[in-house]
Enzyme design. Sequence first.
Site, PDB file in Angstrom:
ATOM      1  N   HIS A   2       0.334  -0.182  -9.251  1.00 39.73           N
ATOM      2  CA  HIS A   2      -0.567   0.936  -8.948  1.00 39.73           C
ATOM      3  C   HIS A   2      -0.037   1.783  -7.798  1.00 39.73           C
ATOM      4  O   HIS A   2       0.897   1.396  -7.075  1.00 39.73           O
ATOM      5  CB  HIS A   2      -1.972   0.422  -8.638  1.00 39.73           C
ATOM      6  CG  HIS A   2      -2.087  -0.479  -7.436  1.00 39.73           C
ATOM      7  ND1 HIS A   2      -2.121  -0.005  -6.147  1.00 39.73           N
ATOM      8  CD2 HIS A   2      -2.202  -1.828  -7.342  1.00 39.73           C
ATOM      9  CE1 HIS A   2      -2.246  -1.013  -5.300  1.00 39.73           C
ATOM     10  NE2 HIS A   2      -2.283  -2.135  -6.003  1.00 39.73           N
ATOM     11  N   CYS A  44      -0.134  -7.425  -5.915  1.00 40.47           N
ATOM     12  CA  CYS A  44       0.103  -6.259  -6.766  1.00 40.47           C
ATOM     13  C   CYS A  44       1.386  -5.544  -6.345  1.00 40.47           C
ATOM     14  O   CYS A  44       1.924  -5.777  -5.271  1.00 40.47           O
ATOM     15  CB  CYS A  44      -1.080  -5.298  -6.695  1.00 40.47           C
ATOM     16  SG  CYS A  44      -2.562  -5.921  -7.537  1.00 40.47           S
TER      17      CYS A  44
END
Length: 203
Positions: free
Chosen positions: A163, A179
Amino acid sequence: MNARLVVVAVGVGLSVAGCNVAGSRLPDPHLSGRDAQYMALVPTADVGAAYERYLVDFKTSEPPGSIVVDTKNKFLYFVEGGGKAIRYGVATGQEAYGWTGRATIGGMQEWPRWIPPKDMLERWPHLQPTADAGGLPGGPDNPLGSRALYLHEGGKDTLYRIHGTNEPDKIGQSVSSGCIRMRDIDAIDLYNRVKLGANVVVI
């Protein structure tokens, strides 16, 4: 964003350029509408030449359209085929939260809503009001940034994401909860190229 840690020995036949800038710098994608509006408000940072977006030589057994993440060197490669890939600088998980393995892109969202996961709430209870409110709407202040690619394994969400970020100064570091963070402009560029169901290898 912690989930069951899956460590997979991957035979990727990888040729990594390291921190050398050996490739063609690629232009930013054209922005319009909400992207142009929000991107005018997101934080910026000088990530250094090594972490800009380049078309580079890249040898791998992964098919075109795949994503290969080199967590050690903080690079994400989008495989173009013909011995080429687009290389992006990324931030990866802290040692305690790092994730490696194989996954597929099971979902894709523009300016996604962020809901703090359970393990994050346990570490940072001050985020509970955000979770109780149904999360933080997408926008320039959202920690998921401009785009999110949801990593699935065996048809199930791993809770790990590729992301954007509202902290571009952290690119090139091990700072996340597992992440893979990209500059927002790079997350948009990758989103425009990748397809749902694409293979992702994190090494």
